[in-house]
Scaffold this active site. Structure first.
Site, mmCIF file in Angstrom:
data_model
loop_
_atom_site.group_PDB
_atom_site.id
_atom_site.type_symbol
_atom_site.label_atom_id
_atom_site.label_comp_id
_atom_site.label_asym_id
_atom_site.label_seq_id
_atom_site.Cartn_x
_atom_site.Cartn_y
_atom_site.Cartn_z
ATOM 1 N N LYS A 1 0.969 -1.109 0.211
ATOM 2 C CA LYS A 1 -0.030 0.032 0.044
ATOM 3 C C LYS A 1 0.955 1.359 -0.050
ATOM 4 O O LYS A 1 0.653 2.110 -0.754
ATOM 5 C CB LYS A 1 -1.024 -0.009 1.317
ATOM 6 C CG LYS A 1 -1.714 1.206 1.483
ATOM 7 C CD LYS A 1 -2.455 1.451 2.910
ATOM 8 C CE LYS A 1 -1.479 2.232 3.590
ATOM 9 N NZ LYS A 1 -1.725 2.669 4.996
ATOM 10 N N CYS B 1 -26.400 0.888 -2.968
ATOM 11 C CA CYS B 1 -25.602 0.501 -1.625
ATOM 12 C C CYS B 1 -26.346 -0.667 -0.903
ATOM 13 O O CYS B 1 -27.263 -0.323 -0.310
ATOM 14 C CB CYS B 1 -25.622 1.739 -0.811
ATOM 15 S SG CYS B 1 -24.865 1.429 0.584
#
Length: 415
Positions: free
Chosen positions: A259, A352
């Site tokens: 990351k 969602c």
């Protein structure tokens, strides 16, 4: 009954320090001539000093000869396996010692390469474009901590290009399991402690206590102090005192994971090598059902990165981390998400799937969002809109930034 045999004493010709006691004169004659009589059957005894046994070192140094009174006669007993403290005679052959495992030279470990793609690409979610567009629209109207205190802001305090890149990397290393506000403050303190600039040579030359005092508010600051010192030394020795340009080289630094490597390349070198996934990206993409099967713990963060990289257009790789981190800091919170303020919630469960029922917003703080006014040349003016939470109200027009005490912020450690 025969009379006791008379003892005769003589010194050994091989070792004058040894005195031998014999019962026969021919034994003395053989000793004087240098020959040794045939030894009788001997037995081992434990040498002691207080039982009437006298000891003497032999010429070889690895055995002893002792005499012990056994009734009327005296018997010579050979005691074996006595360690010789003296070094071997010059020219004497010695058996080679087996080399211990610890003394064997170990081959250096090869760095583990970071996986860059999936063997089988993950399918693109059905409604991802509409979802992504709505999130981007909401992010344009709210300012999140990452916008002003994110890791990309650390370079702004430097003028030298190498120091700008290194400051970005340092900020990323400190950000693991730490809020942006705390990381930003630690960067400022560290810059001041190092004389006004965060440089590789400055970190190498500084005492660990100096670094620790500057970053002692970030998570795992003791461990990160060691990481910073070791990483700076490796950058000086192996990378010409600069931040490397590949993911594998960055991940070879202590305390740096994929990351951090992806975000460092995007910010420091403007290179798109992959998607940086932190706790916000991990949480939100799973709430949107972008992963099948879903990933449930930080250990699967790398799978999230590979999934996203396999179907998300490459031109969005550089912005998705910043986009979703800010969205997660303001609206899609880890605890008590503001579904009452989310545009996705008003467009149905297919937009969602994880939307929660709108709850009473009585105890929620007010939040300031901006309404974007569009002109012919695009968005130009932002008009701030602020509403106060009303007791019993089920919805609000504008969300509030949760305070540090309201939200439990987590991050994924990549080292």
């Amino acid at each position: 009954m025969s009379a006791p045999a008379e003892l005769y004493a003589t010194r050994s010709s091989a070792n004058p320090a040894v005195t031998l006691y014999n019962t026969l004169a021919k034994d003395l004659a053989s000793e004087a001539s240098g020959s040794t009589p045939a030894p009788r059957r001997s037995k081992r005894i434990k040498p002691e000093d207080d039982d009437g046994v006298s000891h003497a070192n032999s010429s070889a140094g690895d055995s002893r000869v002792a005499t012990q009174k056994l009734g009327p006669s005296t018997k010579r007993v050979k005691v074996e396996h006595v360690t010789n403290a003296n070094p071997p005679w010059e020219g004497e052959a010695t058996s080679p010692k087996r080399r211990s495992k610890s003394s064997r030279s170990k081959a250096p470990k090869k760095p583990k390469l970071v996986q860059q793609s999936l063997d089988k690409p993950h399918p693109a979610p059905e409604h991802w474009k509409e979802q992504y567009g709505s999130i981007k629209s909401m992010r344009m109207r709210v300012k999140a901590p990452v916008d002003t205190m994110g890791c990309d802001q650390a370079q702004n305090g430097e003028t030298d290009p190498k120091n700008r890149r290194f400051a970005t990397l340092v900020s990323l290393m400190l950000s693991s399991q730490t809020k942006d506000e705390i990381t930003d403050a630690a960067i400022s303190k560290l810059r001041a402690a190092l004389g006004g600039s965060i440089s590789i040579h400055g970190v190498i030359g500084a005492d660990e206590s100096t670094i620790s005092q500057a970053i002692d508010k970030v998570g795992f600051w003791r461990r990160k102090t060691g990481y910073l010192k070791k990483a700076a030394q490796k950058l000086r020795d192996d990378f010409d005192s600069d931040v490397p340009k590949t993911v594998d080289e960055l991940c070879s630094l202590p305390g740096v994971g994929p990351k951090m490597a992806f975000l460092a390349l995007q910010t420091a070198w403007k290179l798109n090598a992959g998607i940086g996934v932190d706790v916000h990206v991990h949480r939100i993409t799973n709430r949107l059902k972008w992963h099948k099967p879903p990933t449930k713990n930080p250990e699967e963060t790398r799978l999230v990165e590979l999934n996203l990289q396999s179907w998300l257009p490459s031109e969005l790789h550089g912005e998705i981390n910043h986009l979703l981190v800010g969205f997660g800091q303001t609206i899609c919170l880890p605890v008590g998400p503001r579904c009452d303020l989310c545009e996705l919630n008003t467009k149905g469960p297919e937009r969602c799937p994880s939307a929660q029922k709108v709850v009473n917003s009585k105890n929620r703080k007010t939040v300031v969002m901006s309404e974007v006014v569009y002109t012919d040349s695009g968005p130009k003016v932002e008009i701030k809109i602020e509403e106060t939470a009303i007791a019993g109200a089920s919805t609000m027009l504008t969300p509030s930034l949760e305070s540090d005490a309201d939200v439990k912020h987590e991050d994924v450690a990549q080292s």
